[in-house]
Design an enzyme around this catalytic site. Structure first.
Site, PDB file in Angstrom:
ATOM      1  N   ASP A  29      -2.258  -1.447  -3.839  1.00  0.00           N
ATOM      2  CA  ASP A  29      -2.704   0.084  -4.321  1.00  0.00           C
ATOM      3  C   ASP A  29      -1.331   0.732  -4.255  1.00  0.00           C
ATOM      4  O   ASP A  29      -0.730   1.083  -3.300  1.00  0.00           O
ATOM      5  CB  ASP A  29      -3.550   0.360  -3.143  1.00  0.00           C
ATOM      6  N   TYR A  65       0.971  -1.355  -0.013  1.00  0.00           N
ATOM      7  CA  TYR A  65      -0.085  -0.014   0.072  1.00  0.00           C
ATOM      8  C   TYR A  65       0.865   1.116  -0.075  1.00  0.00           C
ATOM      9  O   TYR A  65       1.402   1.754   1.244  1.00  0.00           O
ATOM     10  CB  TYR A  65      -0.989  -0.137   1.303  1.00  0.00           C
ATOM     11  N   HIS A  76     -12.310   1.879  -4.474  1.00  0.00           N
ATOM     12  CA  HIS A  76     -11.215   0.873  -5.162  1.00  0.00           C
ATOM     13  C   HIS A  76     -12.364  -0.294  -5.607  1.00  0.00           C
ATOM     14  O   HIS A  76     -13.185  -0.913  -4.857  1.00  0.00           O
ATOM     15  CB  HIS A  76     -10.313   0.488  -4.551  1.00  0.00           C
TER      16      HIS A  76
END
Length: 262
Positions: free
Chosen positions: A150, A107, A253
């Protein structure tokens, strides 16, 4: 033995536990990598996931922010968790499957609002984090590995709804794209999603600020699946589950999926 992998920024695993369960029931990936879990590890609701056939989990967490977890039908052994640039953030976890494949779940920092490290500390942290990732892959080039997560950057012109309008918007600025490219090159990573879907607009994130996100379709491809060259050719069936963004109480998302014949 083939396995299907999904990556999804869930934006609070406890708040959206029901959505994770719905997704696991509907799609049944062998492995689900979650980001932005926003929970200490001990408070991640593992019982429901285990009941659906996901008894294995490795994770790094913190209260209210960040957090990464890998849920798996198959045994997975933790092999690392990097705190790049010593931010004290739970942004990375890595695990090895019994077939030897290592899965990295990242992330990357979002970077704040202004793409200028002189006035925005968070933007500087993002660039430094990517540089640290790059240096780590230079120091130890990965093999038989998959990197997902991500990454908070949409690298290609067709990974955003308007290349021209987003050139000065954090997530698509040239300096971020260059940093991501260096990180990808350092590990020899292959962008599995774009290898499978080489042409056309492709998004995995749509802002909560758009009341009609689906019709406006001002998306960005911030979520990625990469693989090292030695196994990238085994990947296929990539897809982004756009419809999940439309579920009630969603993350901003959508899950990104790929299957590996390994």
């Amino acid at each position: 033995m083939p396995f299907t992998l999904a990556t999804w920024n869930i934006n609070s695993v406890r708040l959206r536990e029901a959505l994770v369960l719905r997704f696991l029931e509907a799609e049944g990936p062998d492995i689900l990598c979650l980001q932005e879990c926003k929970s200490p590890v001990e408070k991640i609701p593992r019982e429901g996931f285990a009941a659906l056939g996901y008894p294995h989990m490795i994770a790094r967490g913190q209260k209210g922010y960040n957090g990464v977890a890998i849920l798996s039908k198959r045994p997975i052994a933790e092999v690392g968790a990097n705190d790049h640039v010593d931010l004290g953030h739970a942004r990375h976890i890595a695990g090895r499957l019994e077939n030897g494949v290592v899965i990295h779940n990242y992330y990357v920092p979002a970077g704040g609002d202004k793409p200028d490290r002189e006035v925005n500390v968070k933007f500087g942290q993002k660039l430094d984090y990517l540089t640290a990732m790059r240096d780590a892959f230079h120091a130890e080039r990965p093999e038989r590995a998959i990197l997902v997560g991500d990454l908070n950057i949409a690298p290609r012109e067709d990974d955003v709804w308007s290349h021209k309008q987003l050139l000065k918007v954090v997530s698509h600025t040239p300096v971020e794209v260059a940093h991501l490219a260096e990180t990808q090159e350092a590990g020899g990573w292959v962008d599995v999603t774009r290898a499978d879907i080489p042409e056309g607009q492709l998004y995995s994130w749509w802002s909560y600020r758009s009341p009609d996100w689906d019709a406006a379709d001002k998306g960005r491809r911030l979520d990625h699946v990469w693989a090292t060259p030695d196994i990238a050719g085994a990947a296929h069936s990539s897809r982004i589950l756009r419809e999940v963004r439309g579920w009630e109480g969603p993350s901003d998302h959508a899950p990104v999926m790929a299957t590996f014949d390994l």
